[in-house]
Design a protein around this motif. Structure first.
Motif, short mmCIF file in Angstrom:
data_model
loop_
_atom_site.label_atom_id
_atom_site.label_comp_id
_atom_site.label_asym_id
_atom_site.label_seq_id
_atom_site.Cartn_x
_atom_site.Cartn_y
_atom_site.Cartn_z
N ILE A 78 29.40 2.22 -18.52
CA ILE A 78 27.88 2.74 -18.77
C ILE A 78 27.16 2.01 -20.19
O ILE A 78 26.17 2.12 -20.21
CB ILE A 78 27.74 3.95 -18.71
N TYR A 81 24.18 0.19 -20.06
CA TYR A 81 22.77 1.02 -19.22
C TYR A 81 22.34 1.34 -20.41
O TYR A 81 21.38 2.34 -20.04
CB TYR A 81 23.26 1.29 -18.25
N GLU A 82 22.88 2.09 -21.80
CA GLU A 82 22.79 2.75 -22.53
C GLU A 82 21.02 2.31 -23.32
O GLU A 82 20.37 3.63 -23.58
CB GLU A 82 22.89 1.99 -24.09
N THR A 89 20.54 2.60 -14.41
CA THR A 89 21.34 3.20 -14.48
C THR A 89 22.50 3.70 -13.61
O THR A 89 23.58 3.47 -13.25
CB THR A 89 22.02 3.94 -15.84
N ILE A 93 25.79 1.33 -12.18
CA ILE A 93 26.78 2.42 -11.15
C ILE A 93 27.65 1.76 -10.04
O ILE A 93 28.23 2.39 -9.73
CB ILE A 93 26.98 3.73 -11.93
N THR A 132 32.16 9.08 -15.22
CA THR A 132 31.00 7.98 -15.07
C THR A 132 29.48 8.89 -14.87
O THR A 132 29.26 8.21 -15.92
CB THR A 132 31.25 6.68 -13.86
N ALA A 136 26.53 8.55 -18.48
CA ALA A 136 25.91 8.12 -18.38
C ALA A 136 25.03 9.28 -18.57
O ALA A 136 24.06 9.00 -19.12
CB ALA A 136 25.63 7.64 -17.03
#
Length: 202
Positions: A78, A81-82, A89, A93, A132, A136
């Motif tokens: 992740i 994809y901040e 996002t 994933i 995950t 996220a």
């Protein structure tokens, strides 16, 4: 869901123990020594009784350890994809886990055959996809209702990984590319439906 999944029954501690076991297995495999539950337990600094609560035999542990060493942690996945929106996002994933499954398909199929064997007394898995997705959504703090958030994580998990690819390839007879495309379409459609029925969620 976060409290139930990560805290109930000391799930967080259980995950740390599982990771400790896998690290010990990596070290033993790396030096070519025989892998047994007993020597992994000793290397990990846990009791034999503890390791048997996680792995019923060495074949399950060996199969998971082979895949684990090839898999990024949820935090690593992740981190890319901040600054991205929800769709980017989740699609990112999904793409990671589907490519991982395609690139290591024989190992994943072997792992499933071992862990789903009726003789295997312990069939709890590491649940990396769920962890995950949880991390996220927590990272971005999207405004999603609790019920929708939980269902989104469950449904998104169904559209990534080896199980999704087995269905699309073995049952639907799709090739790798078509399987990825239809699963991506499913993810986009899921998100569009959720957001259109709740336009205040972003």
């Amino acid at each position: 869901m976060k409290d139930e999944y990560l805290k109930k029954g000391r799930i967080g501690q259980k995950q740390k123990t599982r990771e400790k076991i896998l690290r010990a297995a990596h070290k033993i495999q790396g030096r070519g020594a025989e892998l047994t539950l007993e020597n992994v337990a000793e290397k990990a600094g846990i009791s034999r009784a503890t390791i048997y609560r996680y792995y019923s035999n060495k074949d399950v542990l060996s199969a998971e350890a082979v895949l684990d060493i090839k898999t990024l942690t949820p935090e690593q996945i992740i981190s890319k994809y901040e600054e991205e929106d929800l769709e980017t996002t989740l699609l990112g994933i999904q793409k990671y886990y589907n490519r991982l499954a395609i690139d290591n398909e024989p190992s994943f199929r072997k792992y499933l055959s071992v862990i789903l064997n009726p003789d295997n007394q312990v069939n709890v898995r590491g649940a990396r996809r769920v962890r995950t997705l949880l991390k996220a959504l927590d990272l971005k703090q999207y405004r999603i209702r609790d019920e929708d958030r939980e269902n989104l994580i469950y449904m998104a998990t169904l559209m990534m990984g080896i199980e999704a690819l087995i269905v699309t390839k073995d049952v639907c007879r799709l090739d790798d590319t078509s399987a990825e495309e239809v699963l991506q379409w499913g993810m986009k459609t899921l998100l569009a439906g959720m957001l259109s029925s709740n336009p205040d969620q972003t």
